[in-house]
Scaffold this active site. Structure first.
Site, PDB file in Angstrom:
ATOM      1  N   CYS A  16      42.866  40.973  41.670  1.00 28.52           N
ATOM      2  CA  CYS A  16      43.417  42.339  41.706  1.00 28.52           C
ATOM      3  C   CYS A  16      43.653  42.849  43.121  1.00 28.52           C
ATOM      4  CB  CYS A  16      42.493  43.298  40.961  1.00 28.52           C
ATOM      5  SG  CYS A  16      42.371  42.961  39.195  1.00 28.52           S
ATOM      6  N   HIS A  28      47.700  49.723  36.486  1.00 26.48           N
ATOM      7  CA  HIS A  28      47.183  48.703  37.414  1.00 26.48           C
ATOM      8  C   HIS A  28      47.981  47.413  37.254  1.00 26.48           C
ATOM      9  CE1 HIS A  28      44.727  45.944  39.539  1.00 26.48           C
ATOM     10  NE2 HIS A  28      43.810  45.691  38.606  1.00 26.48           N
ATOM     11  N   CYS A  39      37.842  46.367  43.256  1.00 26.51           N
ATOM     12  CA  CYS A  39      37.113  45.205  42.753  1.00 26.51           C
ATOM     13  C   CYS A  39      38.113  44.101  42.436  1.00 26.51           C
ATOM     14  CB  CYS A  39      36.306  45.575  41.520  1.00 26.51           C
ATOM     15  SG  CYS A  39      37.249  46.364  40.206  1.00 26.51           S
TER      16      CYS A  39
END
Length: 381
Positions: free
Chosen positions: A89, A337, A367
């Site tokens: 990510c 996201h 994260c």
């Protein structure tokens, strides 16, 4: 050491699953952000030395070095190289780090850091699923099992483990998620994102925020795990989007008549427990602040990716951050996201919010798979 400056940052809107960007090829989506960045900064694209692009699911339409393909698809010079990277990510936040480090090392002067993900076209986990269907081994081999045992390793389990460790109940998570939607809806209504977005395919605004959502609606959803705390409402949304940031040296600023908008003040990276997976922003932020000789009270705006509600909640508790300064315009629970695109998108939001409010320092973190986290501190100029 040489300074690295942000001279431009732009993003596409973030489209929701099956939304207005769901039919846009990911290469074209990234190309749109790249072309908008070059147009808005006015820089000669021939002078750009590299395009570093984050993308998590490098499979199918997102394979074959999408960084290079997107640059060429944007009609930009063949002389500029491109590379695609995966730090899960945090991929395009790492792109920013690599670009800044190239400039700070003195070996490069103009580098584009970018990211893209079309989760509508290339679903999360697509590459793993395809490999398993062909009988290939799972990514974790025998040595991994020797160290961590045969247990579930997933972001969903990590989120539940965080809830257990920090004592977060469903109602606390939903209150946070509700606030994220309210902040995002307010930001869109007030036009806070207009200057940072390059509309695509007729989509001008982020599609995820639900201004009409209520705590009662959230309470009616099933938890993702029986007996758990996490629901779809307290998780980041599946999304499509791209962002691009131009990093320049002091020499490039002078030679090309560019205007520095922010200075890269500190870069940090840290790993943590890969089973919990989502906790690394806490020690990584502590490391970044210590290296910078700063306290969290000196940070005017924070963008921490809302992968799941317990991530920013635990981070704020451990770091002691003022909630009013954290994701002031909502986060991924509301805004979405798009995996590899999120790092560059968050940096674009962070820069523009510092400029809108007159803040000096901004901090970005998220994260990442494997229990990792990047932290970037910038100083608005």
């Amino acid at each position: 050491m040489a300074e690295a400056y942000i001279v431009g940052a732009v993003r596409t809107p973030v489209g929701k699953k099956k939304g207005g960007l769901s039919t846009v090829h990911p290469t074209d989506l990234a190309a749109h952000a790249l072309k908008a960045l070059i147009d808005r900064t006015g820089v000669d694209p021939v002078a750009v030395e590299d395009v570093i692009m984050g993308c998590v699911m490098q499979f199918g339409p997102q394979s074959m070095d999408i960084a290079r393909n997107a640059w060429l698809s944007a009609g930009l010079p063949e002389t500029t190289a491109g590379v695609t990277i995966d730090r899960q990510c945090g991929s395009s936040q790492q792109s920013i780090h690599f670009a800044a480090q190239g400039v700070m090392s003195g070996t490069q002067d103009l580098v584009v850091a970018a990211g893209v993900e079309s989760m509508s076209i290339v679903p999360m986990g697509a590459s793993i699923t395809a490999a398993l269907e062909k009988g290939m081994p799972f990514p974790f081999g025998d040595k991994w099992v020797e160290r961590y045992g045969k247990q579930e390793i997933s972001q969903f389990r990590g989120a539940e483990l965080m809830c257990e460790k920090w004592g977060y109940t469903r109602d606390v998570l939903e209150q946070y998620a509700f606030e994220s939607h309210q902040r995002a809806a307010k930001a869109i209504a007030n036009g806070y994102f207009k200057d940072q977005i390059a509309p695509v395919n007729g989509v001008e605004d982020d599609e995820g925020p639900r201004a009409d959502t209520t705590l009662e609606k959230m309470a009616g959803l099933k938890t993702l795990k029986e007996g758990g705390q996490i629901t779809a409402a307290t998780s980041s949304q599946i999304s499509d989007g791209s962002g691009a940031v131009l990093i320049a040296s002091e020499q490039a600023v002078r030679e090309h008549g560019l205007t520095p908008r922010a200075r890269i003040h500190q870069l940090a990276l840290m790993g943590d427990d890969p089973v919990y997976m989502l906790t690394a922003p806490i020690p990584a932020t502590q490391r970044a602040l210590k290296k910078a000789g700063m306290s969290i009270d000196e940070i005017d705006v924070v963008e921490i990716n809302e992968a799941f509600a317990p991530v920013p909640l635990a981070w704020m508790k451990e770091i002691g951050a003022d909630p009013a300064r954290v994701n002031p315009n909502g986060g991924a629970i509301a805004l979405g996201h798009p995996l590899g695109g999120t790092g560059a998108i968050l940096m674009t939001k962070l820069l523009h919010e510092l400029e809108r409010t007159g803040g000096r320092y901004g901090l970005q973190t998220m994260c990442e798979g494997g229990g990792q986290a990047n932290v970037t501190i910038i100083e608005r100029l």
